[in-house]
Scaffold this motif. Sequence first.
Motif, mmCIF file in Angstrom:
data_model
loop_
_atom_site.group_PDB
_atom_site.id
_atom_site.type_symbol
_atom_site.label_atom_id
_atom_site.label_comp_id
_atom_site.label_asym_id
_atom_site.label_seq_id
_atom_site.Cartn_x
_atom_site.Cartn_y
_atom_site.Cartn_z
ATOM 1 N N ALA A 174 3.527 30.104 3.963
ATOM 2 C CA ALA A 174 3.325 29.730 2.568
ATOM 3 C C ALA A 174 4.668 29.423 1.913
ATOM 4 O O ALA A 174 5.683 30.014 2.251
ATOM 5 N N PRO A 175 4.670 28.477 0.950
ATOM 6 C CA PRO A 175 5.923 28.196 0.240
ATOM 7 C C PRO A 175 6.342 29.385 -0.610
ATOM 8 O O PRO A 175 5.565 30.292 -0.859
ATOM 9 N N GLY A 176 7.559 29.371 -1.070
ATOM 10 C CA GLY A 176 8.123 30.509 -1.791
ATOM 11 C C GLY A 176 7.390 30.891 -3.054
ATOM 12 O O GLY A 176 7.308 32.055 -3.381
ATOM 13 N N LYS A 177 6.850 29.934 -3.788
ATOM 14 C CA LYS A 177 6.193 30.241 -5.053
ATOM 15 C C LYS A 177 4.697 29.987 -4.964
ATOM 16 O O LYS A 177 4.081 29.512 -5.906
ATOM 17 N N PRO A 184 4.949 22.881 -5.623
ATOM 18 C CA PRO A 184 6.395 22.753 -5.835
ATOM 19 C C PRO A 184 6.689 21.853 -7.031
ATOM 20 O O PRO A 184 5.937 20.926 -7.331
ATOM 21 N N ALA A 185 7.765 22.140 -7.726
ATOM 22 C CA ALA A 185 8.155 21.350 -8.891
ATOM 23 C C ALA A 185 8.603 19.967 -8.436
ATOM 24 O O ALA A 185 9.175 19.817 -7.356
ATOM 25 N N PRO A 186 8.336 18.946 -9.242
ATOM 26 C CA PRO A 186 8.798 17.611 -8.851
ATOM 27 C C PRO A 186 10.328 17.553 -8.816
ATOM 28 O O PRO A 186 11.005 18.197 -9.613
ATOM 29 N N LYS A 187 10.843 16.787 -7.894
ATOM 30 C CA LYS A 187 12.292 16.707 -7.709
ATOM 31 C C LYS A 187 12.958 16.055 -8.918
ATOM 32 O O LYS A 187 13.914 16.555 -9.459
ATOM 33 N N ARG A 188 12.428 14.923 -9.333
ATOM 34 C CA ARG A 188 12.989 14.200 -10.479
ATOM 35 C C ARG A 188 11.843 13.538 -11.224
ATOM 36 O O ARG A 188 10.770 13.364 -10.715
ATOM 37 N N GLY A 189 12.111 13.161 -12.431
ATOM 38 C CA GLY A 189 11.107 12.445 -13.189
ATOM 39 C C GLY A 189 10.417 13.308 -14.228
ATOM 40 O O GLY A 189 9.747 12.794 -15.109
#
Length: 57
Positions: A8-11, A16-21
């Motif tokens: 599983a991912p960390g959160k 996951p949060a978007p990288k940019r934008g």
Amino acid sequence: MRNQPSQAPGKWPFPPAPKRGGFPKLTRGAMVADICLVVVWGATIPGLMWLGTAGGF
């Protein structure tokens, strides 16, 4: 039992949060719909309290 690394991912369970934008763009129609929903929801609670008072609760 051995501890195995988690897949599983960390959160997890959040994506996951978007990288940019930043945030997705909202259209004017979506903003108007959101405002209307807030107004209707905000009027529902006093309206139900008024009906309860009128009904003798």
